[in-house]
Write a protein that holds these residues in place. Structure first.
Motif, PDB file in Angstrom:
ATOM      1  N   PRO A  25      -2.314  23.452  11.863  1.00  0.00           N
ATOM      2  CA  PRO A  25      -1.744  22.911  13.208  1.00  0.00           C
ATOM      3  C   PRO A  25      -0.523  23.286  13.485  1.00  0.00           C
ATOM      4  N   CYS A  26       0.309  23.887  12.798  1.00  0.00           N
ATOM      5  CA  CYS A  26       1.631  24.194  13.364  1.00  0.00           C
ATOM      6  C   CYS A  26       1.227  25.645  14.189  1.00  0.00           C
ATOM      7  N   LYS A  27       0.382  26.234  13.963  1.00  0.00           N
ATOM      8  CA  LYS A  27      -0.157  27.553  14.794  1.00  0.00           C
ATOM      9  C   LYS A  27      -0.566  26.857  16.109  1.00  0.00           C
ATOM     10  N   MET A  28      -1.134  25.717  16.214  1.00  0.00           N
ATOM     11  CA  MET A  28      -1.719  25.193  17.420  1.00  0.00           C
ATOM     12  C   MET A  28      -0.396  24.703  18.433  1.00  0.00           C
ATOM     13  N   MET A  29       0.747  24.416  17.566  1.00  0.00           N
ATOM     14  CA  MET A  29       1.866  23.970  18.336  1.00  0.00           C
ATOM     15  C   MET A  29       2.452  25.033  19.138  1.00  0.00           C
ATOM     16  N   LYS A  30       2.218  26.393  18.577  1.00  0.00           N
ATOM     17  CA  LYS A  30       2.971  27.278  19.513  1.00  0.00           C
ATOM     18  C   LYS A  30       2.590  27.597  20.730  1.00  0.00           C
ATOM     19  N   PRO A  31       1.505  27.625  21.284  1.00  0.00           N
ATOM     20  CA  PRO A  31       1.526  27.542  22.844  1.00  0.00           C
ATOM     21  C   PRO A  31       1.884  26.196  23.296  1.00  0.00           C
ATOM     22  N   ILE A  32       1.688  25.249  22.943  1.00  0.00           N
ATOM     23  CA  ILE A  32       2.333  23.793  23.378  1.00  0.00           C
ATOM     24  C   ILE A  32       3.766  23.869  23.547  1.00  0.00           C
ATOM     25  N   LEU A  33       4.446  24.395  22.523  1.00  0.00           N
ATOM     26  CA  LEU A  33       5.767  24.446  22.692  1.00  0.00           C
ATOM     27  C   LEU A  33       6.288  25.556  23.818  1.00  0.00           C
ATOM     28  N   GLU A  34       5.664  26.515  23.995  1.00  0.00           N
ATOM     29  CA  GLU A  34       5.835  27.669  25.038  1.00  0.00           C
ATOM     30  C   GLU A  34       5.688  26.983  26.350  1.00  0.00           C
ATOM     31  N   LYS A  35       4.570  26.285  26.488  1.00  0.00           N
ATOM     32  CA  LYS A  35       4.393  25.464  27.700  1.00  0.00           C
ATOM     33  C   LYS A  35       5.684  24.536  28.092  1.00  0.00           C
ATOM     34  N   VAL A  36       5.998  23.590  27.127  1.00  0.00           N
ATOM     35  CA  VAL A  36       7.265  22.684  27.377  1.00  0.00           C
ATOM     36  C   VAL A  36       8.341  23.612  27.719  1.00  0.00           C
ATOM     37  N   LYS A  37       8.586  24.348  26.844  1.00  0.00           N
ATOM     38  CA  LYS A  37       9.731  25.383  27.354  1.00  0.00           C
ATOM     39  C   LYS A  37       9.822  25.839  28.758  1.00  0.00           C
ATOM     40  N   SER A  38       8.740  26.357  28.955  1.00  0.00           N
ATOM     41  CA  SER A  38       8.777  27.102  30.526  1.00  0.00           C
ATOM     42  C   SER A  38       8.910  25.894  31.273  1.00  0.00           C
ATOM     43  N   ASP A  39       8.212  24.734  31.459  1.00  0.00           N
ATOM     44  CA  ASP A  39       8.436  23.630  32.209  1.00  0.00           C
ATOM     45  C   ASP A  39       9.721  23.051  32.138  1.00  0.00           C
ATOM     46  N   LEU A  40      10.324  22.859  31.082  1.00  0.00           N
ATOM     47  CA  LEU A  40      11.763  22.489  31.116  1.00  0.00           C
ATOM     48  C   LEU A  40      12.879  23.230  31.081  1.00  0.00           C
ATOM     49  N   GLY A  41      12.741  24.669  30.832  1.00  0.00           N
ATOM     50  CA  GLY A  41      13.668  25.706  31.361  1.00  0.00           C
ATOM     51  C   GLY A  41      14.880  25.436  30.316  1.00  0.00           C
ATOM     52  N   ASP A  42      16.096  25.339  30.883  1.00  0.00           N
ATOM     53  CA  ASP A  42      17.172  25.404  30.138  1.00  0.00           C
ATOM     54  C   ASP A  42      17.766  23.832  29.922  1.00  0.00           C
ATOM     55  N   SER A  43      17.025  22.924  30.334  1.00  0.00           N
ATOM     56  CA  SER A  43      17.573  21.533  30.237  1.00  0.00           C
ATOM     57  C   SER A  43      17.070  20.855  28.516  1.00  0.00           C
ATOM     58  N   ALA A  44      16.644  21.763  27.959  1.00  0.00           N
ATOM     59  CA  ALA A  44      16.362  21.342  26.599  1.00  0.00           C
ATOM     60  C   ALA A  44      16.139  22.563  25.758  1.00  0.00           C
ATOM     61  N   THR A  45      16.455  22.472  24.371  1.00  0.00           N
ATOM     62  CA  THR A  45      16.359  23.536  23.504  1.00  0.00           C
ATOM     63  C   THR A  45      15.333  23.233  22.481  1.00  0.00           C
ATOM     64  N   ILE A  46      14.488  24.219  22.234  1.00  0.00           N
ATOM     65  CA  ILE A  46      13.468  23.981  21.230  1.00  0.00           C
ATOM     66  C   ILE A  46      13.680  25.054  20.138  1.00  0.00           C
ATOM     67  N   ILE A  47      13.727  24.622  19.052  1.00  0.00           N
ATOM     68  CA  ILE A  47      13.846  25.513  17.894  1.00  0.00           C
ATOM     69  C   ILE A  47      12.611  25.145  16.515  1.00  0.00           C
ATOM     70  N   LYS A  48      12.441  26.369  16.034  1.00  0.00           N
ATOM     71  CA  LYS A  48      11.315  26.241  15.083  1.00  0.00           C
ATOM     72  C   LYS A  48      11.942  26.346  13.604  1.00  0.00           C
ATOM     73  N   VAL A  49      11.641  25.568  12.802  1.00  0.00           N
ATOM     74  CA  VAL A  49      12.204  25.308  11.520  1.00  0.00           C
ATOM     75  C   VAL A  49      11.237  25.769  10.249  1.00  0.00           C
ATOM     76  N   ASP A  50      11.075  26.891   9.461  1.00  0.00           N
ATOM     77  CA  ASP A  50      10.087  26.966   8.626  1.00  0.00           C
ATOM     78  C   ASP A  50      10.541  26.378   7.145  1.00  0.00           C
ATOM     79  N   VAL A  51       9.901  25.244   6.933  1.00  0.00           N
ATOM     80  CA  VAL A  51      10.486  24.285   5.702  1.00  0.00           C
ATOM     81  C   VAL A  51      10.556  25.255   4.563  1.00  0.00           C
ATOM     82  N   ASP A  52       9.492  26.209   4.321  1.00  0.00           N
ATOM     83  CA  ASP A  52       9.696  27.079   3.229  1.00  0.00           C
ATOM     84  C   ASP A  52      10.793  27.961   3.097  1.00  0.00           C
ATOM     85  N   LYS A  53      11.389  28.228   3.954  1.00  0.00           N
ATOM     86  CA  LYS A  53      12.711  29.173   4.375  1.00  0.00           C
ATOM     87  C   LYS A  53      14.015  28.432   4.183  1.00  0.00           C
TER      88      LYS A  53
END
Length: 98
Positions: A25-53
């Motif tokens: 399911p995490c892999k499914m989030m990647k294109p979703i997050l990319e779409k949200v980022k492109s729609d919101l631009g610089d008004s929000a920050t999106i970061i990915k945190v790998d729980v294992d690292k």
């Protein structure tokens, strides 16, 4: 590079995607997050945190399942949900805090 606490102490909303390499399911989030980022631009920050690292961050926010999404602003967790969240829903959640 900014630390996790510096990143989430931003004046603008920060969406943190707690995920893992092995999580389907995490892999499914990647294109979703990319779409949200492109729609919101610089008004929000999106970061990915790998729980294992980044187990300290995962433990600090009691992440038990991935993906878990948390919206932070000024260091406070304002919204949280586990599982895949669709782009439109995610966008409307983040826009409440912009």
């Amino acid at each position: 590079m900014a630390t996790f606490s510096e990143l989430i102490n931003s004046d603008k909303p920060v969406l943190v995607d707690f995920s893992a390499e092995w999580c389907g399911p995490c892999k499914m989030m990647k294109p979703i997050l990319e779409k949200v980022k492109s729609d919101l631009g610089d008004s929000a920050t999106i970061i990915k945190v790998d729980v294992d690292k980044n187990q300290a961050a995962a433990n600090a926010y009691k992440i038990s399942g991935v993906p878990t999404l948390i919206v932070f602003k000024h260091g406070k967790a304002l919204w949280r949900q586990s599982g895949v969240v669709q782009a439109e829903q995610l966008k409307s959640v983040i826009q409440q805090y912009i």
